[in-house]
Design a protein around this motif. Structure first.
Motif, PDB file in Angstrom:
ATOM      1  N   LEU A   1       5.407   9.368   5.574  1.00 40.32           N
ATOM      2  CA  LEU A   1       5.287   8.151   6.376  1.00 40.32           C
ATOM      3  C   LEU A   1       4.950   8.480   7.827  1.00 40.32           C
ATOM      4  CD1 LEU A   1       5.577   5.072   6.472  1.00 40.32           C
ATOM      5  CD2 LEU A   1       8.001   5.385   6.972  1.00 40.32           C
ATOM      6  N   GLY A   2       5.516   9.531   8.334  1.00 44.75           N
ATOM      7  CA  GLY A   2       5.221   9.906   9.718  1.00 44.75           C
ATOM      8  C   GLY A   2       3.775  10.297   9.923  1.00 44.75           C
ATOM      9  N   MET A   3       3.129  10.792   8.879  1.00 43.56           N
ATOM     10  CA  MET A   3       1.735  11.218   9.014  1.00 43.56           C
ATOM     11  C   MET A   3       0.734  10.070   8.844  1.00 43.56           C
ATOM     12  SD  MET A   3       1.611  14.969   7.163  1.00 43.56           S
ATOM     13  CE  MET A   3       2.352  14.407   5.653  1.00 43.56           C
ATOM     14  N   ILE A   4       1.034   9.105   7.973  1.00 44.41           N
ATOM     15  CA  ILE A   4       0.015   8.092   7.657  1.00 44.41           C
ATOM     16  C   ILE A   4       0.287   6.729   8.293  1.00 44.41           C
ATOM     17  CG2 ILE A   4      -0.477   9.212   5.462  1.00 44.41           C
ATOM     18  CD1 ILE A   4       1.093   7.042   4.069  1.00 44.41           C
ATOM     19  N   ASP A   5       1.524   6.461   8.696  1.00 47.14           N
ATOM     20  CA  ASP A   5       1.823   5.156   9.295  1.00 47.14           C
ATOM     21  C   ASP A   5       1.455   5.181  10.768  1.00 47.14           C
ATOM     22  OD1 ASP A   5       2.670   2.531   9.457  1.00 47.14           O
ATOM     23  OD2 ASP A   5       4.736   3.087   9.920  1.00 47.14           O
ATOM     24  N   LYS A   6       0.140   5.215  11.012  1.00 44.72           N
ATOM     25  CA  LYS A   6      -0.387   5.277  12.370  1.00 44.72           C
ATOM     26  C   LYS A   6      -1.584   4.341  12.479  1.00 44.72           C
ATOM     27  CE  LYS A   6       0.921  10.132  13.045  1.00 44.72           C
ATOM     28  NZ  LYS A   6       0.413  11.514  13.332  1.00 44.72           N
ATOM     29  N   PRO A   7      -1.847   3.841  13.674  1.00 49.46           N
ATOM     30  CA  PRO A   7      -3.062   3.014  13.824  1.00 49.46           C
ATOM     31  C   PRO A   7      -4.300   3.856  13.586  1.00 49.46           C
ATOM     32  CG  PRO A   7      -2.082   3.505  15.958  1.00 49.46           C
ATOM     33  CD  PRO A   7      -1.101   3.991  14.927  1.00 49.46           C
ATOM     34  N   THR A   8      -5.296   3.246  12.868  1.00 49.64           N
ATOM     35  CA  THR A   8      -6.531   3.965  12.527  1.00 49.64           C
ATOM     36  C   THR A   8      -7.653   3.583  13.480  1.00 49.64           C
ATOM     37  OG1 THR A   8      -7.107   2.205  10.980  1.00 49.64           O
ATOM     38  CG2 THR A   8      -5.920   4.109  10.099  1.00 49.64           C
ATOM     39  N   LEU A   9      -7.328   3.399  14.719  1.00 53.63           N
ATOM     40  CA  LEU A   9      -8.337   2.971  15.689  1.00 53.63           C
ATOM     41  C   LEU A   9      -9.163   4.126  16.215  1.00 53.63           C
ATOM     42  CD1 LEU A   9      -6.213   0.412  17.754  1.00 53.63           C
ATOM     43  CD2 LEU A   9      -7.720  -0.012  15.815  1.00 53.63           C
ATOM     44  N   GLY A  10      -8.765   5.338  15.856  1.00 50.45           N
ATOM     45  CA  GLY A  10      -9.519   6.464  16.392  1.00 50.45           C
ATOM     46  C   GLY A  10     -10.949   6.482  15.903  1.00 50.45           C
ATOM     47  N   ALA A  11     -11.182   6.034  14.638  1.00 46.49           N
ATOM     48  CA  ALA A  11     -12.530   6.061  14.071  1.00 46.49           C
ATOM     49  C   ALA A  11     -13.272   4.748  14.275  1.00 46.49           C
ATOM     50  CB  ALA A  11     -12.466   6.390  12.590  1.00 46.49           C
TER      51      ALA A  11
ATOM     52  N   VAL B   1      18.019  13.539  -1.727  1.00 47.24           N
ATOM     53  CA  VAL B   1      17.792  13.748  -0.296  1.00 47.24           C
ATOM     54  C   VAL B   1      16.479  14.480  -0.073  1.00 47.24           C
ATOM     55  CG1 VAL B   1      18.701  14.871   1.777  1.00 47.24           C
ATOM     56  CG2 VAL B   1      20.260  13.694   0.223  1.00 47.24           C
ATOM     57  N   SER B   2      16.185  15.419  -0.947  1.00 49.19           N
ATOM     58  CA  SER B   2      14.934  16.171  -0.779  1.00 49.19           C
ATOM     59  C   SER B   2      13.730  15.243  -0.885  1.00 49.19           C
ATOM     60  CB  SER B   2      14.848  17.279  -1.837  1.00 49.19           C
ATOM     61  OG  SER B   2      15.895  18.203  -1.685  1.00 49.19           O
ATOM     62  N   ASN B   3      13.731  14.340  -1.858  1.00 53.07           N
ATOM     63  CA  ASN B   3      12.609  13.412  -1.996  1.00 53.07           C
ATOM     64  C   ASN B   3      12.543  12.443  -0.825  1.00 53.07           C
ATOM     65  OD1 ASN B   3      11.167  14.242  -4.174  1.00 53.07           O
ATOM     66  ND2 ASN B   3      11.942  12.706  -5.600  1.00 53.07           N
ATOM     67  N   LEU B   4      13.684  11.980  -0.342  1.00 55.72           N
ATOM     68  CA  LEU B   4      13.687  11.090   0.827  1.00 55.72           C
ATOM     69  C   LEU B   4      13.091  11.790   2.037  1.00 55.72           C
ATOM     70  CD1 LEU B   4      17.180   9.356   0.458  1.00 55.72           C
ATOM     71  CD2 LEU B   4      14.942   8.482  -0.211  1.00 55.72           C
ATOM     72  N   GLN B   5      13.331  13.072   2.175  1.00 56.30           N
ATOM     73  CA  GLN B   5      12.734  13.826   3.281  1.00 56.30           C
ATOM     74  C   GLN B   5      11.221  13.903   3.125  1.00 56.30           C
ATOM     75  OE1 GLN B   5      14.894  17.518   3.045  1.00 56.30           O
ATOM     76  NE2 GLN B   5      16.626  16.759   4.285  1.00 56.30           N
ATOM     77  N   ARG B   6      10.753  14.077   1.898  1.00 57.31           N
ATOM     78  CA  ARG B   6       9.301  14.110   1.667  1.00 57.31           C
ATOM     79  C   ARG B   6       8.668  12.765   1.998  1.00 57.31           C
ATOM     80  NH1 ARG B   6       8.615  15.837  -4.346  1.00 57.31           N
ATOM     81  NH2 ARG B   6       6.391  15.735  -3.784  1.00 57.31           N
ATOM     82  N   VAL B   7       9.304  11.673   1.589  1.00 53.19           N
ATOM     83  CA  VAL B   7       8.768  10.339   1.884  1.00 53.19           C
ATOM     84  C   VAL B   7       8.726  10.108   3.382  1.00 53.19           C
ATOM     85  CG1 VAL B   7       9.179   7.865   1.621  1.00 53.19           C
ATOM     86  CG2 VAL B   7       9.473   9.396  -0.330  1.00 53.19           C
ATOM     87  N   GLU B   8       9.787  10.534   4.072  1.00 50.71           N
ATOM     88  CA  GLU B   8       9.829  10.337   5.528  1.00 50.71           C
ATOM     89  C   GLU B   8       8.733  11.136   6.219  1.00 50.71           C
ATOM     90  OE1 GLU B   8      12.983  10.975   9.221  1.00 50.71           O
ATOM     91  OE2 GLU B   8      13.729  10.710   7.167  1.00 50.71           O
ATOM     92  N   ALA B   9       8.506  12.368   5.746  1.00 51.67           N
ATOM     93  CA  ALA B   9       7.450  13.188   6.340  1.00 51.67           C
ATOM     94  C   ALA B   9       6.074  12.566   6.089  1.00 51.67           C
ATOM     95  CB  ALA B   9       7.514  14.604   5.771  1.00 51.67           C
TER      96      ALA B   9
ATOM     97  N   GLU C   1       0.826  -1.200   0.000  1.00 53.70           N
ATOM     98  CA  GLU C   1       0.000   0.000   0.000  1.00 53.70           C
ATOM     99  C   GLU C   1       0.869   1.262   0.000  1.00 53.70           C
ATOM    100  OE1 GLU C   1      -3.622  -2.034   2.621  1.00 53.70           O
ATOM    101  OE2 GLU C   1      -2.351  -0.485   3.492  1.00 53.70           O
ATOM    102  N   PHE C   2       1.917   1.269   0.821  1.00 56.46           N
ATOM    103  CA  PHE C   2       2.766   2.459   0.923  1.00 56.46           C
ATOM    104  C   PHE C   2       3.529   2.703  -0.380  1.00 56.46           C
ATOM    105  CE2 PHE C   2       6.783   4.530   2.365  1.00 56.46           C
ATOM    106  CZ  PHE C   2       6.219   5.737   2.749  1.00 56.46           C
ATOM    107  N   ALA C   3       4.020   1.619  -1.012  1.00 59.31           N
ATOM    108  CA  ALA C   3       4.748   1.777  -2.275  1.00 59.31           C
ATOM    109  C   ALA C   3       3.864   2.396  -3.339  1.00 59.31           C
ATOM    110  CB  ALA C   3       5.277   0.421  -2.743  1.00 59.31           C
ATOM    111  N   GLN C   4       2.583   2.035  -3.340  1.00 59.27           N
ATOM    112  CA  GLN C   4       1.660   2.614  -4.310  1.00 59.27           C
ATOM    113  C   GLN C   4       1.425   4.096  -4.025  1.00 59.27           C
ATOM    114  OE1 GLN C   4      -2.071   0.562  -4.433  1.00 59.27           O
ATOM    115  NE2 GLN C   4      -2.802   1.665  -6.228  1.00 59.27           N
ATOM    116  N   MET C   5       1.426   4.476  -2.751  1.00 59.99           N
ATOM    117  CA  MET C   5       1.178   5.874  -2.396  1.00 59.99           C
ATOM    118  C   MET C   5       2.327   6.787  -2.826  1.00 59.99           C
ATOM    119  SD  MET C   5      -0.309   5.339   1.447  1.00 59.99           S
ATOM    120  CE  MET C   5      -1.607   4.169   1.794  1.00 59.99           C
ATOM    121  N   VAL C   6       3.591   6.345  -2.629  1.00 59.12           N
ATOM    122  CA  VAL C   6       4.734   7.226  -2.875  1.00 59.12           C
ATOM    123  C   VAL C   6       5.264   7.104  -4.296  1.00 59.12           C
ATOM    124  CG1 VAL C   6       5.390   7.129  -0.449  1.00 59.12           C
ATOM    125  CG2 VAL C   6       6.408   5.509  -2.058  1.00 59.12           C
ATOM    126  N   ALA C   7       4.680   6.198  -5.108  1.00 61.14           N
ATOM    127  CA  ALA C   7       5.199   6.019  -6.460  1.00 61.14           C
ATOM    128  C   ALA C   7       5.119   7.304  -7.265  1.00 61.14           C
ATOM    129  CB  ALA C   7       4.432   4.901  -7.170  1.00 61.14           C
ATOM    130  N   GLY C   8       4.146   8.134  -6.988  1.00 59.05           N
ATOM    131  CA  GLY C   8       3.970   9.354  -7.771  1.00 59.05           C
ATOM    132  C   GLY C   8       4.935  10.465  -7.427  1.00 59.05           C
TER     133      GLY C   8
END
Length: 690
Positions: free
Chosen positions: A201-211, A191-199, A160-167
């Motif tokens: 990942l930090g936002m979406i790689d979280k448990p979705t139990l809130g909803a 390096v700039s793109n790696l920073q974008r990918v890391e940012a 799923e993540f590979a499909q998200m960052v492919a663009g």
């Protein structure tokens, strides 16, 4: 190509702009600061200008700024480089600027230790061991410098993540490499793109139990695990739309189902669970189905063949195939791509359609179905689901029917032919058409016969002769062989059903030695052995097998097989006299309407006959006064078959009904046979005698 001398001048001019940055003077009131040693990072470039430079000039400057040797292939992407920085810039940032410009023009730089820089086309940079970032990509300044980093995922799936960052990745680096076992993604990019990918990942790689919120569905009638099993069949094609976080499990102890999902998905579970939790019969049932007309063993064998064939075909088509209709929901509408962290709402109509398919009743047998015949009660014992019992009862209802019956009347006649006739039919004066008898020749009225309801009417001059069911009488074949050239060998009549063999045999059995056994005896005998013979009875005569197939219009197709055997001589085998048996076989198929007469003839043989006067058998006197004759005659065996389809009327059961009429309980029996039968009032004498 620019001469090397010119390239060196350009690089020297850029290096002359390198000045030592002096720290600002301390304030007058401040204490003197301790002197710090100079470092390469403290070196400053007054300006950086590369006007219309080629790749060789840029790489030469990169060697001077980094102090490393450049390793490059023979050919690199050609371009004209223009770098113009008029403000002072640290040497490290100047190196980043040059690497970024090279990357923008399809050239990658990969450090190899502390002494070398490997220069390759950008698409090959991922294979030339670029710098590996082990920590955060944000520890480095943003630039177009190539680097490699492994992104470890905690909650998202790597696919799923590979499909998200492919663009957002640079396609010239070849995209990310999925590591499914580690649930990680290896990315080579700037390096700039790696920073974008890391940012990201930090936002979406979280448990979705809130909803997600749990909901408990209490059950009244059905076992929770059974309902969950059916729900999995219904919702499996929709699982991607429901989201990976959606779960539903059974609590058999608490008689409830626990659903964990987004509250917006509750309607998808409310209706199916309510419709599945209904009062019903046990999952499997046993039943005994008595048969009225068919044979239990034959019906059980046929049903077993049907069930095994259906299951085999289903397994061959797809070992894990769903029942018909269970996959219909996935074909109603295309499956949209899920948004990370948010389940896609599904129309409840999709799930309702799948539930209807499951609850509507299957037209296939389950793997739980078993069938066994009970010969004693002529019944079928069935164990299976309610759908299995329904299907089996429907099949048995169509199989357990009364088959049409037919009475076969057979006349086997042996006709001695004279010199004027070549067949038994012409010798008897019969008219035939094809394989059917249609009339008589000679002075017998108009020479025709009429057939109706199994009765033959033959005009006979001024009188009419009818013969109900008596085929021999209808043919007017006499049975006195000494006064006629025709003898009736047999005239059987047998009743059989549709597609059941009727077998007729006329003849005799003779003993035939099948083996000899020798046993030792006392020494006083001549040979010292005694022998005993095994004898079996050999049928010799005429065997007729008829299989009738009765049509709906009253026609009968007769599959006739006739075997004729007779003794033609004797032979001595191992001192045992054995018969020489001649055999003739005829196979024929004929179609006739009820009451029509089918004939088979043309089976000729020679027959020795002897005759004498009345004094012939008397010794001496017969030899003196008696006359004897011996002749070799031709004999034709003619067989007549008349099928009569029975309709269970009083005419068909004439003999049985006549016996019923003589019984004192005749009216009670007739009432059982015919519910419309009216019992006549008793006469005065019957009332008195009672």
């Amino acid at each position: 190509m620019i001469p090397r001398f010119v390239r060196l001048l350009v690089a020297a001019a850029a290096s002359l702009a390198l000045v030592r940055a002096q720290p600002p003077p301390p304030p007058a009131t401040a204490a003197p600061a301790a002197a710090k040693p100079a470092t390469p990072d403290d070196d400053m470039l007054k300006e950086l200008k590369l006007p219309d430079s080629d790749i060789d000039s840029v790489l030469s400057l990169l060697e001077i700024l980094t102090g490393r040797s450049v390793l490059r292939p023979a050919s690199l992407p050609t371009a004209t480089y223009n770098i113009k920085i008029t403000k002072p810039i640290p040497k490290s940032e100047a190196v980043l600027a040059i690497e970024t410009v090279l990357a923008l023009n399809g050239v990658g730089v990969s450090p190899q230790g502390d002494r070398f820089l490997v220069i390759t086309p950008l698409i090959l940079t991922r294979t030339s061991a670029p710098e590996m970032i082990t920590g955060s990509a944000f520890d480095q300044p943003p630039s177009g410098k190539p680097a490699t980093k492994i992104f470890q995922l905690d909650f998202l799936r790597v696919a799923e993540f590979a499909q998200m960052v492919a663009g957002i990745l640079n396609p010239q680096y070849g995209g990310g490499v999925q590591l499914p076992n580690a649930n990680a993604l290896l990315v080579t990019d700037s390096v700039s793109n790696l920073q974008r990918v890391e940012a990201l990942l930090g936002m979406i790689d979280k448990p979705t139990l809130g909803a997600l919120k749990p909901k408990f569905y209490p059950l009244k009638y059905t076992k929770a695990s059974d309902v969950v099993s059916k729900m999995r069949t219904i919702l499996t094609p929709l699982q991607q739309q429901l989201g990976q976080a959606t779960t539903y499990s059974a609590d058999d102890g608490g008689a409830q189902i626990i659903v964990m999902t987004d509250p917006r998905q509750y309607p998808l579970f409310d209706d199916p669970i309510a419709r599945l939790d209904v009062k019903s019969n046990p999952f499997t049932k046993n039943d005994v189905i008595p048969l009225k007309h068919a044979d239990a063993k034959e019906v059980a064998s046929l049903l077993t063949t049907i069930i095994n064939g259906q299951n085999t075909a289903a397994q061959r088509a797809n070992a894990n195939a769903l029942r018909p209709g269970q996959g219909a929901a996935s074909a109603i509408a295309p499956t949209p791509q899920p948004v990370p962290g948010q389940p896609v709402p599904i129309a409840p109509a999709l799930v309702s359609a799948a539930v209807d398919a499951v609850l509507g009743g299957s037209n296939e047998f389950s793997s739980l179905l078993t069938i066994a015949p009970d010969a004693r009660s002529n019944a079928i014992v069935v164990s299976g689901t309610p759908d299995d019992l329904r299907l089996i009862n429907n099949l048995i209802e169509k199989l357990d029917v009364i088959l049409a019956q037919v009475r076969l009347e057979v006349v086997i006649a042996e006709v001695t032919l004279d010199d004027n006739h070549s067949s038994g039919i012409s010798q008897l004066g019969l008219n035939v058409s094809g394989d059917k008898l249609i009339g008589f020749s000679g002075s017998t009225g108009d020479g025709t016969i009429s057939i109706g309801e199994g009765t033959i009417t033959r005009p006979g001059g001024t009188a009419t002769v009818t013969g109900p069911f008596d085929l021999a009488a209808a043919l007017t074949i006499k049975t006195t062989p000494r006064k006629n050239n025709t003898s009736i060998l047999s005239k059987p009549s047998i009743t059989t059903t549709h597609n059941k063999d009727a077998k007729f045999f006329f003849g005799e059995t003779r003993p035939v030695v099948s083996g000899v056994t020798s046993t030792p005896t006392a020494a006083t005998t001549t040979t010292g052995f005694s022998t005993s013979s095994q004898v079996q009875q050999q049928e010799i005569g005429t065997t007729i097998t008829v299989k009738p197939l009765i049509g709906a219009d009253g026609s009968v197709q007769l599959d006739i097989k006739m075997d004729i055997s007779d003794v033609t001589g004797e032979v001595l085998i191992d001192n045992n006299r054995q018969y020489i048996i001649g055999k003739r076989t005829v196979n024929s198929v004929a179609t006739a309407k009820t009451g029509e007469i089918v004939w088979i003839g043309g089976m000729l043989k020679h027959k020795d006959t002897k005759s004498s006067s009345r004094l012939g058998p008397i010794p001496i006197l017969g030899d003196l006064f008696g006359s004897r004759s011996r002749a070799d005659n031709r004999v034709d065996l003619v067989v007549f078959i008349r099928p009569v389809v029975l309709l269970n009327t009083r005419v068909d059961n004439k003999e049985a009904m006549e016996r019923v009429d003589k019984l004192p309980q005749q009216h009670e029996i007739l009432k059982q046979i015919d519910p419309t039968h009216v019992v006549p009032p008793k006469s005065l004498i019957e009332k008195v005698l009672n």
